[in-house]
Design a protein around this motif. Structure first.
Motif, PDB file in Angstrom:
ATOM      1  N   MET A   1      47.563  36.492  44.017  1.00  0.00           N
ATOM      2  CA  MET A   1      48.778  36.360  44.774  1.00  0.00           C
ATOM      3  C   MET A   1      48.725  35.025  45.512  1.00  0.00           C
ATOM      4  SD  MET A   1      50.369  38.741  47.705  1.00  0.00           S
ATOM      5  CE  MET A   1      51.457  39.520  46.575  1.00  0.00           C
ATOM      6  N   PRO A   2      49.680  34.141  45.272  1.00  0.00           N
ATOM      7  CA  PRO A   2      49.688  32.858  45.972  1.00  0.00           C
ATOM      8  C   PRO A   2      50.289  32.983  47.378  1.00  0.00           C
ATOM      9  CG  PRO A   2      51.489  32.941  44.424  1.00  0.00           C
ATOM     10  CD  PRO A   2      50.717  34.225  44.247  1.00  0.00           C
ATOM     11  N   VAL A   3      49.704  32.263  48.311  1.00  0.00           N
ATOM     12  CA  VAL A   3      50.243  32.155  49.672  1.00  0.00           C
ATOM     13  C   VAL A   3      50.440  30.670  49.933  1.00  0.00           C
ATOM     14  CG1 VAL A   3      49.838  32.591  52.116  1.00  0.00           C
ATOM     15  CG2 VAL A   3      49.020  34.234  50.414  1.00  0.00           C
ATOM     16  N   PRO A   4      51.688  30.181  49.857  1.00  0.00           N
ATOM     17  CA  PRO A   4      51.927  28.747  50.021  1.00  0.00           C
ATOM     18  C   PRO A   4      51.621  28.277  51.441  1.00  0.00           C
ATOM     19  CG  PRO A   4      53.973  29.919  49.466  1.00  0.00           C
ATOM     20  CD  PRO A   4      52.899  30.935  49.594  1.00  0.00           C
ATOM     21  N   ILE A   5      50.936  27.146  51.530  1.00  0.00           N
ATOM     22  CA  ILE A   5      50.656  26.494  52.815  1.00  0.00           C
ATOM     23  C   ILE A   5      51.365  25.139  52.855  1.00  0.00           C
ATOM     24  CG2 ILE A   5      48.885  25.560  54.354  1.00  0.00           C
ATOM     25  CD1 ILE A   5      48.636  28.552  54.136  1.00  0.00           C
ATOM     26  N   GLY A   6      51.253  24.362  51.799  1.00  0.00           N
ATOM     27  CA  GLY A   6      51.893  23.046  51.738  1.00  0.00           C
ATOM     28  C   GLY A   6      50.892  21.930  51.962  1.00  0.00           C
ATOM     29  N   ASP A   7      50.779  21.493  53.185  1.00  0.00           N
ATOM     30  CA  ASP A   7      49.925  20.367  53.560  1.00  0.00           C
ATOM     31  C   ASP A   7      48.457  20.662  53.257  1.00  0.00           C
ATOM     32  OD1 ASP A   7      49.634  17.771  55.204  1.00  0.00           O
ATOM     33  OD2 ASP A   7      48.240  19.172  56.173  1.00  0.00           O
ATOM     34  N   GLU A   8      47.795  19.755  52.552  1.00  0.00           N
ATOM     35  CA  GLU A   8      46.408  19.966  52.156  1.00  0.00           C
ATOM     36  C   GLU A   8      45.462  20.047  53.351  1.00  0.00           C
ATOM     37  OE1 GLU A   8      48.443  17.860  50.510  1.00  0.00           O
ATOM     38  OE2 GLU A   8      48.408  18.714  48.489  1.00  0.00           O
ATOM     39  N   ALA A   9      45.647  19.188  54.334  1.00  0.00           N
ATOM     40  CA  ALA A   9      44.761  19.206  55.507  1.00  0.00           C
ATOM     41  C   ALA A   9      44.884  20.544  56.234  1.00  0.00           C
ATOM     42  CB  ALA A   9      45.090  18.049  56.442  1.00  0.00           C
ATOM     43  N   LEU A  10      46.090  21.005  56.421  1.00  0.00           N
ATOM     44  CA  LEU A  10      46.296  22.298  57.076  1.00  0.00           C
ATOM     45  C   LEU A  10      45.700  23.415  56.237  1.00  0.00           C
ATOM     46  CD1 LEU A  10      47.460  24.131  59.238  1.00  0.00           C
ATOM     47  CD2 LEU A  10      49.669  24.013  58.053  1.00  0.00           C
ATOM     48  N   ALA A  11      45.899  23.360  54.947  1.00  0.00           N
ATOM     49  CA  ALA A  11      45.369  24.404  54.064  1.00  0.00           C
ATOM     50  C   ALA A  11      43.848  24.478  54.155  1.00  0.00           C
ATOM     51  CB  ALA A  11      45.812  24.149  52.630  1.00  0.00           C
ATOM     52  N   ARG A  12      43.179  23.332  54.237  1.00  0.00           N
ATOM     53  CA  ARG A  12      41.711  23.333  54.372  1.00  0.00           C
ATOM     54  C   ARG A  12      41.279  23.978  55.686  1.00  0.00           C
ATOM     55  NH1 ARG A  12      42.167  17.698  52.971  1.00  0.00           N
ATOM     56  NH2 ARG A  12      42.384  17.643  50.717  1.00  0.00           N
ATOM     57  N   LEU A  13      41.987  23.666  56.769  1.00  0.00           N
ATOM     58  CA  LEU A  13      41.647  24.252  58.068  1.00  0.00           C
ATOM     59  C   LEU A  13      41.913  25.753  58.090  1.00  0.00           C
ATOM     60  CD1 LEU A  13      43.038  21.417  60.359  1.00  0.00           C
ATOM     61  CD2 LEU A  13      40.630  21.955  59.905  1.00  0.00           C
ATOM     62  N   VAL A  14      43.002  26.176  57.490  1.00  0.00           N
ATOM     63  CA  VAL A  14      43.306  27.614  57.412  1.00  0.00           C
ATOM     64  C   VAL A  14      42.219  28.321  56.608  1.00  0.00           C
ATOM     65  CG1 VAL A  14      44.918  29.332  56.508  1.00  0.00           C
ATOM     66  CG2 VAL A  14      45.797  27.329  57.716  1.00  0.00           C
ATOM     67  N   THR A  15      41.847  27.757  55.467  1.00  0.00           N
ATOM     68  CA  THR A  15      40.819  28.361  54.621  1.00  0.00           C
ATOM     69  C   THR A  15      39.504  28.489  55.378  1.00  0.00           C
ATOM     70  OG1 THR A  15      41.871  27.452  52.654  1.00  0.00           O
ATOM     71  CG2 THR A  15      39.587  28.155  52.435  1.00  0.00           C
ATOM     72  N   ARG A  16      39.174  27.472  56.161  1.00  0.00           N
ATOM     73  CA  ARG A  16      37.933  27.503  56.943  1.00  0.00           C
ATOM     74  C   ARG A  16      37.979  28.580  58.025  1.00  0.00           C
ATOM     75  NH1 ARG A  16      36.289  22.376  60.318  1.00  0.00           N
ATOM     76  NH2 ARG A  16      37.698  21.512  58.793  1.00  0.00           N
ATOM     77  N   ALA A  17      39.170  28.875  58.576  1.00  0.00           N
ATOM     78  CA  ALA A  17      39.313  29.871  59.641  1.00  0.00           C
ATOM     79  C   ALA A  17      39.393  31.308  59.115  1.00  0.00           C
ATOM     80  CB  ALA A  17      40.564  29.558  60.471  1.00  0.00           C
ATOM     81  N   LEU A  18      39.654  31.493  57.843  1.00  0.00           N
ATOM     82  CA  LEU A  18      39.870  32.835  57.299  1.00  0.00           C
ATOM     83  C   LEU A  18      38.678  33.785  57.424  1.00  0.00           C
ATOM     84  CD1 LEU A  18      42.007  32.123  54.117  1.00  0.00           C
ATOM     85  CD2 LEU A  18      42.731  33.343  56.174  1.00  0.00           C
ATOM     86  N   PRO A  19      37.452  33.384  57.078  1.00  0.00           N
ATOM     87  CA  PRO A  19      36.346  34.353  57.147  1.00  0.00           C
ATOM     88  C   PRO A  19      36.163  34.979  58.532  1.00  0.00           C
ATOM     89  CG  PRO A  19      35.686  32.466  55.847  1.00  0.00           C
ATOM     90  CD  PRO A  19      37.016  32.124  56.477  1.00  0.00           C
ATOM     91  N   ALA A  20      36.370  34.215  59.581  1.00  0.00           N
ATOM     92  CA  ALA A  20      36.260  34.772  60.934  1.00  0.00           C
ATOM     93  C   ALA A  20      37.339  35.814  61.194  1.00  0.00           C
ATOM     94  CB  ALA A  20      36.356  33.652  61.971  1.00  0.00           C
ATOM     95  N   ARG A  21      38.403  35.770  60.404  1.00  0.00           N
ATOM     96  CA  ARG A  21      39.506  36.734  60.513  1.00  0.00           C
ATOM     97  C   ARG A  21      39.378  37.858  59.487  1.00  0.00           C
ATOM     98  NH1 ARG A  21      42.262  35.925  65.225  1.00  0.00           N
ATOM     99  NH2 ARG A  21      42.424  33.704  65.661  1.00  0.00           N
ATOM    100  N   GLY A  22      38.260  37.891  58.768  1.00  0.00           N
ATOM    101  CA  GLY A  22      38.013  38.967  57.824  1.00  0.00           C
ATOM    102  C   GLY A  22      38.688  38.814  56.472  1.00  0.00           C
TER     103      GLY A  22
END
Length: 76
Positions: A1-22
């Protein structure tokens, strides 16, 4: 399932924050997709409950907020 983010820099930061959010998700960015269309790729299974999906959605929303705040502080 795709979840669009758009901006690559933001997408990298979101991806890095995900594990702490489970949440674990794969980042798909250029050259896998056109520039400016970065997205998360999630796998759903038949064993996921509606509660599991809601929890993941809440984690993604929170990680997006975390990533947005971090990107804003980096741009100051």
């Amino acid at each position: 399932m795709p979840v669009p983010i758009g901006d690559e820099a933001l997408a990298r930061l979101v991806t890095r924050a995900l594990p702490a959010r489970g949440v674990i998700a794969n980042l798909v960015e250029y050259p896998g997709v056109p520039r400016g269309t970065a997205r998360l790729r999630l796998q759903l299974m038949a064993t996921h409950t509606p509660g599991d999906i809601r929890q993941a959605a809440d984690g993604i929303i929170a990680a997006f907020g975390d990533g947005s705040a971090e990107l804003a502080s980096l741009m100051e």
